[in-house]
Design a protein around this motif. Structure first.
Motif, mmCIF file in Angstrom:
data_model
loop_
_atom_site.group_PDB
_atom_site.id
_atom_site.type_symbol
_atom_site.label_atom_id
_atom_site.label_comp_id
_atom_site.label_asym_id
_atom_site.label_seq_id
_atom_site.Cartn_x
_atom_site.Cartn_y
_atom_site.Cartn_z
ATOM 1 N N SER A 275 0.818 -1.218 0.000
ATOM 2 C CA SER A 275 0.000 0.000 0.000
ATOM 3 C C SER A 275 0.851 1.268 0.000
ATOM 4 O O SER A 275 0.378 2.333 -0.383
ATOM 5 C CB SER A 275 -0.987 0.003 1.158
ATOM 6 N N ALA A 276 2.096 1.177 0.417
ATOM 7 C CA ALA A 276 2.960 2.365 0.393
ATOM 8 C C ALA A 276 3.528 2.618 -1.015
ATOM 9 O O ALA A 276 4.052 3.691 -1.293
ATOM 10 C CB ALA A 276 4.100 2.187 1.389
ATOM 11 N N PHE A 277 3.425 1.633 -1.894
ATOM 12 C CA PHE A 277 4.007 1.781 -3.236
ATOM 13 C C PHE A 277 3.005 1.481 -4.355
ATOM 14 O O PHE A 277 3.226 0.576 -5.167
ATOM 15 C CB PHE A 277 5.240 0.873 -3.378
ATOM 16 N N PRO A 278 1.927 2.267 -4.432
ATOM 17 C CA PRO A 278 0.942 1.991 -5.487
ATOM 18 C C PRO A 278 1.543 2.166 -6.884
ATOM 19 O O PRO A 278 1.131 1.494 -7.829
ATOM 20 C CB PRO A 278 -0.165 3.023 -5.228
ATOM 21 N N ASP A 279 2.538 3.068 -7.006
ATOM 22 C CA ASP A 279 3.193 3.276 -8.308
ATOM 23 C C ASP A 279 3.955 2.028 -8.742
ATOM 24 O O ASP A 279 3.917 1.623 -9.902
ATOM 25 C CB ASP A 279 4.119 4.508 -8.276
ATOM 26 N N LEU A 280 4.597 1.385 -7.763
ATOM 27 C CA LEU A 280 5.330 0.164 -8.089
ATOM 28 C C LEU A 280 4.352 -0.959 -8.455
ATOM 29 O O LEU A 280 4.589 -1.719 -9.407
ATOM 30 C CB LEU A 280 6.202 -0.224 -6.887
ATOM 31 N N VAL A 281 3.250 -1.013 -7.712
ATOM 32 C CA VAL A 281 2.239 -2.025 -8.013
ATOM 33 C C VAL A 281 1.763 -1.851 -9.462
ATOM 34 O O VAL A 281 1.666 -2.822 -10.233
ATOM 35 C CB VAL A 281 1.056 -1.921 -7.009
ATOM 36 N N GLU A 282 1.524 -0.592 -9.859
ATOM 37 C CA GLU A 282 1.071 -0.328 -11.232
ATOM 38 C C GLU A 282 2.109 -0.767 -12.247
ATOM 39 O O GLU A 282 1.802 -1.382 -13.269
ATOM 40 C CB GLU A 282 0.772 1.163 -11.414
ATOM 41 N N LEU A 283 3.390 -0.436 -11.964
ATOM 42 C CA LEU A 283 4.466 -0.829 -12.888
ATOM 43 C C LEU A 283 4.484 -2.345 -13.056
ATOM 44 O O LEU A 283 4.635 -2.859 -14.171
ATOM 45 C CB LEU A 283 5.823 -0.352 -12.355
ATOM 46 N N CYS A 284 4.319 -3.052 -11.926
ATOM 47 C CA CYS A 284 4.357 -4.517 -11.977
ATOM 48 C C CYS A 284 3.200 -5.044 -12.834
ATOM 49 O O CYS A 284 3.366 -5.970 -13.630
ATOM 50 C CB CYS A 284 4.262 -5.112 -10.581
ATOM 51 N N LYS A 285 2.028 -4.447 -12.655
ATOM 52 C CA LYS A 285 0.865 -4.915 -13.420
ATOM 53 C C LYS A 285 1.112 -4.735 -14.913
ATOM 54 O O LYS A 285 0.731 -5.564 -15.725
ATOM 55 C CB LYS A 285 -0.377 -4.116 -13.015
ATOM 56 N N LYS A 286 1.764 -3.624 -15.230
ATOM 57 C CA LYS A 286 1.939 -3.276 -16.631
ATOM 58 C C LYS A 286 3.121 -4.002 -17.289
ATOM 59 O O LYS A 286 3.053 -4.365 -18.460
ATOM 60 C CB LYS A 286 2.202 -1.769 -16.713
ATOM 61 N N TYR A 287 4.168 -4.194 -16.529
ATOM 62 C CA TYR A 287 5.405 -4.655 -17.173
ATOM 63 C C TYR A 287 5.817 -6.096 -16.867
ATOM 64 O O TYR A 287 6.820 -6.561 -17.378
ATOM 65 C CB TYR A 287 6.546 -3.683 -16.847
ATOM 66 N N ILE A 288 5.040 -6.788 -16.005
ATOM 67 C CA ILE A 288 5.358 -8.213 -15.819
ATOM 68 C C ILE A 288 4.435 -8.992 -16.746
ATOM 69 O O ILE A 288 3.214 -8.837 -16.692
ATOM 70 C CB ILE A 288 5.155 -8.667 -14.360
ATOM 71 N N LYS A 289 5.054 -9.827 -17.591
ATOM 72 C CA LYS A 289 4.236 -10.574 -18.549
ATOM 73 C C LYS A 289 3.675 -11.852 -17.921
ATOM 74 O O LYS A 289 2.616 -12.319 -18.294
ATOM 75 C CB LYS A 289 5.078 -10.921 -19.783
ATOM 76 N N ALA A 290 4.446 -12.448 -16.989
ATOM 77 C CA ALA A 290 4.026 -13.726 -16.403
ATOM 78 C C ALA A 290 2.725 -13.559 -15.625
ATOM 79 O O ALA A 290 2.440 -12.488 -15.110
ATOM 80 C CB ALA A 290 5.109 -14.240 -15.469
ATOM 81 N N LYS A 291 1.983 -14.697 -15.544
ATOM 82 C CA LYS A 291 0.701 -14.645 -14.840
ATOM 83 C C LYS A 291 0.910 -14.767 -13.324
ATOM 84 O O LYS A 291 0.379 -13.986 -12.553
ATOM 85 C CB LYS A 291 -0.163 -15.806 -15.347
ATOM 86 N N ARG A 292 1.714 -15.765 -12.951
ATOM 87 C CA ARG A 292 1.993 -15.967 -11.514
ATOM 88 C C ARG A 292 3.496 -16.083 -11.338
ATOM 89 O O ARG A 292 4.131 -16.937 -11.967
ATOM 90 C CB ARG A 292 1.368 -17.286 -11.049
ATOM 91 N N CYS A 293 4.053 -15.240 -10.503
ATOM 92 C CA CYS A 293 5.511 -15.310 -10.338
ATOM 93 C C CYS A 293 5.970 -14.606 -9.064
ATOM 94 O O CYS A 293 5.210 -13.862 -8.439
ATOM 95 C CB CYS A 293 6.212 -14.675 -11.536
ATOM 96 N N ILE A 294 7.225 -14.886 -8.717
ATOM 97 C CA ILE A 294 7.885 -14.125 -7.655
ATOM 98 C C ILE A 294 9.197 -13.597 -8.223
ATOM 99 O O ILE A 294 10.021 -14.375 -8.732
ATOM 100 C CB ILE A 294 8.185 -14.995 -6.416
ATOM 101 N N ILE A 295 9.353 -12.291 -8.177
ATOM 102 C CA ILE A 295 10.533 -11.643 -8.751
ATOM 103 C C ILE A 295 11.238 -10.865 -7.646
ATOM 104 O O ILE A 295 10.590 -10.288 -6.772
ATOM 105 C CB ILE A 295 10.105 -10.719 -9.920
ATOM 106 N N ASP A 296 12.578 -10.879 -7.704
ATOM 107 C CA ASP A 296 13.378 -10.258 -6.646
ATOM 108 C C ASP A 296 14.125 -9.063 -7.231
ATOM 109 O O ASP A 296 14.646 -9.147 -8.362
ATOM 110 C CB ASP A 296 14.371 -11.329 -6.149
#
Ligand code: AMP
Length: 566
Positions: A275-296
């Motif tokens: 919740s402190a990083f809604p901008d990052l959440v948006e970036l992830c939604k837009k730029y991660i192609k995989a459906k289910r994943c964990i990225i570091d």
């Protein structure tokens, strides 16, 4: 299970410092606990109500507890307060006062752990107007049904300071012992699903096989891989046959978990900061192609004026921010640099070599330059080229490099041989916990003026004092990265445990990075070492918990190395 049985166990654990004995006591209890109660019991044994990564807490301050003890024992609040000042432990205060009221309660019900746990959950869920009163009533309800021993531990759990010396490792060993499973397998399971309650259930019902088959659960953090310090770039480079150098960004370790359109952002300490990083959440939604994943990866703050990285302190303002988050997105924009992928579409990728994981990562994201990108890296064995890359990283405002083995697996938590090696130009600093303070005088009146530093004993979980720090913290802010005494006082006040004269005992919560001139032997401090001229470098508590502070072993190691050099 009756709560009194658990209270007896707490008492036994408190009265022994031997780790093996503690393990035996807990293992015995786990063995006789029915499966459906294991999860709660294991949490309560570790002094928790929620798993380590949960955002929830009881939110009960000492003053509220004093009121609750007064109300349930019929004793005046000021008398409770006085006893607390003398004893310094509200658990013991409750034990004393509940003893005196014991005879009065005629129709005492027997408490069971379900009831205790249920009330604790309710305490944590109270919010808004009147919530303090409701919390007090819930505590009073428990205390008025408990005997003195039960009361002592109820109070300590609600305050989230059980003090029975049961570290995570003891719980791990007890589960292994109780259900005849290998410790390493229990620990590996915990790295994937950091919740010993669930792990105990699986160990009991399905044994090692069950634990090995434990799956990652998207939405629950995993324990990330950590880096080991390397004395210099040459040594780091020579450590692997197939090394690759990555820029070391100075920011927040970021574990992105994605399940379709749901995104979770966790830190290295398993805190949920989505919740402190809604901008990052948006970036992830837009730029991660995989459906289910964990990225570091690592998130850094960027100066909007020149695009250069800002010091970590700036980013930490965003981590702490609960309100007006959208304003800070503009003020402190971020950039994420991704370096690993450990889970993809129902498959764990931990055991693949880094070069394969890197390829998978590349194939599963879209790059948005300077915003959402893959870490800058160079694969070489050549020292000259490596040195140039290192210099360039430093010139670009980064912290240094992380040297990795392209053939290596991803190993949770451990600073393993053959793992990641960090190379930084600064002298070796220590990450220490503040466990005390003194009220300042003169210009520092009204603030904490110096701070007691402690390192950790990894065997017992105890914090050992090793120095007093007053340097590096500012009276006035002259630069926006300065940390003031005023700020530190406000930060530490909620954790005051006990005050006597101008000496304050503080709960071990806040970790700071400390530089020093020398480590000396000391007869006065519990650690037997003292830092000479300790100097504050920066706050580290958003990245490191007290349990991750540097250990006495590291202090010893640094002490010996400095002697060697002389
Ligand atoms: P330290 O916190 O000093 O132990 O350094 C390790 C930390 O560096 C990791 O936990 C990450 O948060 C951070 N880091 C920055 N860049 C990288 C990178 N390229 N690979 C791994 N960790 C990185």
């Amino acid at each position: 299970m009756k709560y009194s049985e658990l209270a007896d166990v707490y008492e036994k654990l408190e009265n022994t410092s031997a780790r093996l004995k503690k393990t035996d006591i807990i293992a015995e209890l786990l063995k006789k606990t029915p499966t459906h109660e294991l999860e709660k019991l294991v949490l309560l044994l570790s002094g928790r109500i929620f798993p380590i990564w949960s955002e929830e807490e009881t939110g009960v301050a000492n003053q509220i507890m004093i009121q609750a003890i007064a109300k349930s024992s019929g004793i005046d609040g000021s008398a409770v307060n006085k006893a607390y000042k003398k004893i310094g432990d509200l658990g013991k205060v409750a034990e004393e006062f509940c003893e005196s009221k014991k005879q009065k309660t005629l129709f005492k019900k027997t408490l069971d752990i379900d009831k205790v746990y249920e009330n604790m959950l309710k305490i944590a869920s109270q919010g808004g107007k009147g919530s303090q009163d409701r919390k007090i009533s819930l505590i009073v309800e428990l205390l008025s049904q408990s005997n003195s021993k039960e009361a002592k531990y109820i109070v300590r759990i609600v305050l989230e300071e059980l003090r029975i010396g049961v570290a995570e490792g003891v719980i791990r060993d007890s589960i292994a012992k109780a259900f005849g499973v290998n410790k390493k397998i229990v620990e590996d399971a915990w790295f994937l699903r950091p919740d010993y309650g669930i792990i105990a259930e699986i160990a009991k019902e399905k044994g090692e096989r069950g634990l090995k088959m434990l799956e990652v659960e998207i939405g629950v953090p995993i324990k990330v891989q950590l880096a080991e310090r390397s004395p210099n770039l040459k040594t780091a480079l020579e450590s692997f046959e197939n090394p690759t150098l990555e820029c070391k960004y100075d920011g927040m370790r970021t574990i992105i978990e994605k399940d379709d359109d749901k995104i979770w952002i966790f830190t290295r300490r398993m805190e949920n900061v989505s919740s402190a990083f809604p901008d990052l959440v948006e970036l992830c939604k837009k730029y991660i192609k995989a459906k289910r994943c964990i990225i570091d990866g690592e998130t850094i703050a960027i100066d909007p004026k020149n695009g250069r990285p800002l010091p970590f302190q700036k980013l930490s303002e965003r981590i702490k921010r609960k309100y007006n988050i959208h304003e800070t997105i503009k003020e402190i924009p971020i950039q994420i640099n991704l370096f690993d992928i450990i889970y993809l579409d129902e498959k764990k990728l931990f055991d693949l070599p880094l070069y394969e994981r890197r390829e998978i990562l590349k194939n599963n994201i879209k790059i948005f330059p300077d915003k959402f990108q893959i870490v800058k890296s160079l694969t070489t064995n050549n020292l000259k080229l490596a040195e140039n890359f290192y210099k360039e990283a430093l010139q670009n405002g980064h912290e240094g490099l992380i040297v990795k083995n392209l053939e290596a697996k991803y190993v949770s938590d451990r600073r393993v041989a053959g793992g990641w090696l960090k190379v930084k130009p600064i002298m070796e600093t220590l990450d220490l916990v503040i466990t005390g303070a003194t009220w300042g005088a003169g210009k520092r009146t009204g603030w904490f003026g110096s701070f007691m530093l402690s390192c950790r004993n990894p065997k017992t979980g105890e914090f050992l004092e090793c120095g007093m720090l007053g340097t590096g913290i500012k009276e006035k802010k002259s630069n926006e990265n300065d940390i003031t005494f005023d700020y530190m006082t406000k930060l530490l006040k909620p954790y005051i445990e006990h005050e006597q004269g101008n000496q304050i005992k503080i709960k071990p919560k806040i970790v700071i990075e400390v530089a020093y001139e020398e480590i000396q032997k000391s007869p006065t401090y519990k650690s037997k070492y003292a830092l000479r001229f300790p100097r504050f470098i920066r706050l580290r508590h958003t990245e490191r918990s007290a349990e991750e502070a540097d250990t006495i072993n590291r202090v010893e190691h640094l002490y010996r190395n400095q002697k060697g050099k002389k």
